[in-house]
Motif scaffolding. Structure first.
Motif, mmCIF file in Angstrom:
data_model
loop_
_atom_site.group_PDB
_atom_site.id
_atom_site.type_symbol
_atom_site.label_atom_id
_atom_site.label_comp_id
_atom_site.label_asym_id
_atom_site.label_seq_id
_atom_site.Cartn_x
_atom_site.Cartn_y
_atom_site.Cartn_z
ATOM 1 N N GLN A 174 64.174 -13.150 31.318
ATOM 2 C CA GLN A 174 62.996 -13.422 30.500
ATOM 3 C C GLN A 174 62.892 -12.439 29.339
ATOM 4 N N LYS A 175 63.292 -11.200 29.583
ATOM 5 C CA LYS A 175 63.293 -10.195 28.514
ATOM 6 C C LYS A 175 64.305 -10.562 27.430
ATOM 7 N N LEU A 176 65.436 -11.108 27.839
ATOM 8 C CA LEU A 176 66.440 -11.546 26.865
ATOM 9 C C LEU A 176 65.913 -12.709 26.033
ATOM 10 N N PHE A 177 65.256 -13.666 26.701
ATOM 11 C CA PHE A 177 64.668 -14.794 25.968
ATOM 12 C C PHE A 177 63.615 -14.300 24.968
ATOM 13 N N HIS A 178 62.818 -13.331 25.414
ATOM 14 C CA HIS A 178 61.762 -12.800 24.548
ATOM 15 C C HIS A 178 62.367 -12.104 23.325
ATOM 16 N N LEU A 179 63.421 -11.316 23.547
ATOM 17 C CA LEU A 179 64.082 -10.633 22.427
ATOM 18 C C LEU A 179 64.658 -11.651 21.452
ATOM 19 N N LYS A 234 64.149 -9.303 39.980
ATOM 20 C CA LYS A 234 64.580 -8.309 38.996
ATOM 21 C C LYS A 234 65.451 -8.948 37.923
ATOM 22 N N MET A 235 66.426 -9.746 38.330
ATOM 23 C CA MET A 235 67.320 -10.382 37.372
ATOM 24 C C MET A 235 66.627 -11.498 36.601
ATOM 25 N N LEU A 236 65.699 -12.199 37.259
ATOM 26 C CA LEU A 236 64.945 -13.234 36.550
ATOM 27 C C LEU A 236 64.067 -12.596 35.470
ATOM 28 N N SER A 237 63.501 -11.455 35.788
ATOM 29 C CA SER A 237 62.710 -10.726 34.796
ATOM 30 C C SER A 237 63.594 -10.282 33.630
ATOM 31 N N TYR A 238 64.826 -9.869 33.958
ATOM 32 C CA TYR A 238 65.778 -9.453 32.925
ATOM 33 C C TYR A 238 66.096 -10.621 31.991
ATOM 34 N N VAL A 264 73.058 -7.203 18.808
ATOM 35 C CA VAL A 264 72.132 -7.126 17.672
ATOM 36 C C VAL A 264 72.828 -6.460 16.486
ATOM 37 N N LEU A 265 73.573 -5.389 16.749
ATOM 38 C CA LEU A 265 74.285 -4.694 15.681
ATOM 39 C C LEU A 265 75.328 -5.593 15.030
ATOM 40 N N ASP A 266 75.938 -6.474 15.822
ATOM 41 C CA ASP A 266 76.968 -7.383 15.307
ATOM 42 C C ASP A 266 76.383 -8.678 14.740
ATOM 43 N N GLY A 267 75.073 -8.868 14.899
ATOM 44 C CA GLY A 267 74.450 -10.109 14.427
ATOM 45 C C GLY A 267 74.769 -11.306 15.303
ATOM 46 N N GLU A 268 75.213 -11.077 16.535
ATOM 47 C CA GLU A 268 75.564 -12.154 17.464
ATOM 48 C C GLU A 268 74.358 -12.478 18.346
ATOM 49 N N PHE A 269 73.325 -13.017 17.732
ATOM 50 C CA PHE A 269 72.069 -13.238 18.429
ATOM 51 C C PHE A 269 72.173 -14.337 19.485
ATOM 52 N N ASP A 270 73.035 -15.342 19.260
ATOM 53 C CA ASP A 270 73.182 -16.432 20.228
ATOM 54 C C ASP A 270 73.685 -15.923 21.577
ATOM 55 N N ARG A 271 74.425 -14.808 21.559
ATOM 56 C CA ARG A 271 74.925 -14.258 22.813
ATOM 57 C C ARG A 271 73.779 -13.749 23.686
ATOM 58 N N ILE A 272 72.688 -13.327 23.046
ATOM 59 C CA ILE A 272 71.516 -12.881 23.804
ATOM 60 C C ILE A 272 70.922 -14.062 24.556
ATOM 61 N N MET A 273 70.806 -15.215 23.870
ATOM 62 C CA MET A 273 70.288 -16.415 24.512
ATOM 63 C C MET A 273 71.217 -16.884 25.632
ATOM 64 N N ARG A 274 72.526 -16.900 25.391
ATOM 65 C CA ARG A 274 73.477 -17.372 26.415
ATOM 66 C C ARG A 274 73.444 -16.463 27.644
ATOM 67 N N GLU A 275 73.364 -15.164 27.419
ATOM 68 C CA GLU A 275 73.289 -14.226 28.537
ATOM 69 C C GLU A 275 72.027 -14.459 29.348
ATOM 70 N N GLY A 276 70.927 -14.753 28.657
ATOM 71 C CA GLY A 276 69.680 -15.037 29.355
ATOM 72 C C GLY A 276 69.783 -16.305 30.187
ATOM 73 N N GLU A 277 70.393 -17.343 29.626
ATOM 74 C CA GLU A 277 70.545 -18.612 30.356
ATOM 75 C C GLU A 277 71.428 -18.450 31.587
ATOM 76 N N ILE A 278 72.556 -17.750 31.420
ATOM 77 C CA ILE A 278 73.482 -17.545 32.543
ATOM 78 C C ILE A 278 72.802 -16.731 33.648
ATOM 79 N N THR A 279 72.112 -15.671 33.270
ATOM 80 C CA THR A 279 71.426 -14.820 34.249
ATOM 81 C C THR A 279 70.337 -15.604 34.972
ATOM 82 N N PHE A 280 69.620 -16.444 34.233
ATOM 83 C CA PHE A 280 68.541 -17.241 34.831
ATOM 84 C C PHE A 280 69.098 -18.232 35.844
ATOM 85 N N ARG A 281 70.170 -18.986 35.490
ATOM 86 C CA ARG A 281 70.748 -19.990 36.387
ATOM 87 C C ARG A 281 71.315 -19.349 37.647
ATOM 88 N N GLU A 282 72.024 -18.229 37.476
ATOM 89 C CA GLU A 282 72.687 -17.596 38.612
ATOM 90 C C GLU A 282 71.704 -16.976 39.607
#
Length: 380
Positions: free
Chosen positions: A361-366, A355-359, A329-347
């Motif tokens: 979803q929190k990334l997607f929400h942010l 717990k990780m699926l909830s995590y 967020v500080l770096d303005g790299e918002f797409d990385r939040i979405m990619r991290e959420g997608e990778i965590t969800f698939r894995e």
């Protein structure tokens, strides 16, 4: 006027005011509120804070609280034993006038004005009682139309005080005794001042504020040496809470990176304090960084500060609790939040790791909150 009104100014003035407020708030009066921080960012100080203390006649209440703050938890007997001098005899005149508190005042002044202290040589040992009277006189301070303008606060504060000329010269001309980082060594070489001037006038009120400035620094211990920060803003209310949160966060998590500490403090401000900041205020929030004898400044982009102060985004960041996500967020790299959420969800989908699926979803929400706020990159 019963109140002395203080408005935010340069960072050194603001630092001094926050230090003063910190010392006063440490021991609040039960009878009344002597200091008010208004919603528009001013500070109102009741002049009665410079009245004689009921517990220690002859000493102004503000100074009593400061001495108590500086000597809290310290044993007088242990202090008497330190060094080769007989301190009971040395400070007998203070004891005769103030009782045991006279020794505590000497202990506090030794921390402020003696060798290797923040305001070394500003007040000599034989001038302790003069300085007490000087502080007491501040109740009568007023602005004088034809007075000299203060180089710290810009006002023409004046007070009639009966102190020696030598002490006046040290108190009222800005020098290294006020700040080793900023003040010049008057009459010595090199003189590290600016504009081809040796110094400027410091008003009586700023003199007293300045001797609290070291209290407002937040010390960060690093392998490469000590670093201190102060969060500056155009509002004393914002400064008070941001520095309070930054101090607490560092004590709890030992975050050493200045931008992370500033970022998390802004998140805490959004969550804990319902405050609406104007664009100009947000644009002028900065961290003042002291390292060695150097001063530098760090600020986050206005757009980033606006995101961190959004209550929903701040709440989402707090729930996620990840330094990496905060950095994106500080770096303005918002797409990385979405990619991290997608990778965590698939894995973790097949593993059914709730717990990780909830995590994820929190990334997607942010990410959604940020996109709604920025509308594809443009803050609305």
């Amino acid at each position: 006027m019963n109140f002395i009104e203080i408005n935010p100014g340069n960072w050194f003035y603001n630092l001094s005011v926050i230090g003063f407020l910190k010392a006063l708030s440490h021991e609040k009066s039960k009878e009344k509120q002597e200091v008010k921080i208004t919603d528009d960012g001013r500070v109102l100080i009741d002049r009665s804070i410079f009245d004689e203390s009921q517990s220690h006649p002859g000493v102004p209440e503000a100074l009593v609280r400061y001495v108590n703050y500086l000597s809290e938890g310290e044993s007088l007997e242990d202090w008497f034993k330190k060094g080769k001098q007989d301190k009971r005899k040395k400070y007998e005149s203070l004891y005769n006038q103030m009782g045991e508190f006279g020794y505590r005042l000497a202990m506090a002044f030794n921390k402020l004005f003696r060798s290797r202290t923040p305001y070394q040589n500003m007040v000599q040992e034989g001038e302790n009682l003069e300085f007490v009277q000087f502080v007491k006189s501040l109740k009568q301070i007023s602005e004088k139309d034809d007075g000299e303008r203060c180089g710290i606060c810009g006002k023409k504060w004046f007070v009639q005080t009966n102190i020696s000329q030598d002490l006046k010269d040290r108190l009222f001309r800005f020098a290294s005794v006020h700040s080793s980082e900023l003040g010049p060594s008057i009459g010595e070489f090199p003189n590290s001042f600016w504009n081809m001037s040796t110094s400027f006038f410091v008003c009586p009120f700023c003199v007293y504020l300045i001797i609290h400035s070291h209290l407002a620094w937040i010390e960060l211990n690093e392998p490469r040496g000590k670093k201190s920060i102060f969060i500056n803003a155009p509002s004393f209310k914002v400064m008070w809470y941001l520095n309070k949160y930054a101090r607490t966060i560092y004590g709890r998590e030992k975050i050493k990176e200045v931008r992370q500490l500033l970022g998390i403090s802004l998140v805490e401000l959004a969550l804990r304090f319902n405050i609406q900041l104007g664009k100009w205020t947000m644009m002028n929030i900065e961290a003042v960084v002291k390292s060695g004898n150097g001063i530098s400044f760090f600020s986050l982009p206005y757009n980033t500060i606006e995101l961190l102060l959004d209550r929903n985004i701040a709440s989402s960041l707090y729930e996620i609790g990840s330094t990496n996500v905060l950095n994106w967020v500080l770096d303005g790299e918002f797409d990385r939040i979405m990619r991290e959420g997608e990778i965590t969800f698939r894995e973790n989908l097949e593993k059914s790791d709730s717990k990780m699926l909830s995590y994820s979803q929190k990334l997607f929400h942010l990410y959604t909150l940020i996109m709604e706020r920025t509308k594809g990159g443009i803050l609305v």
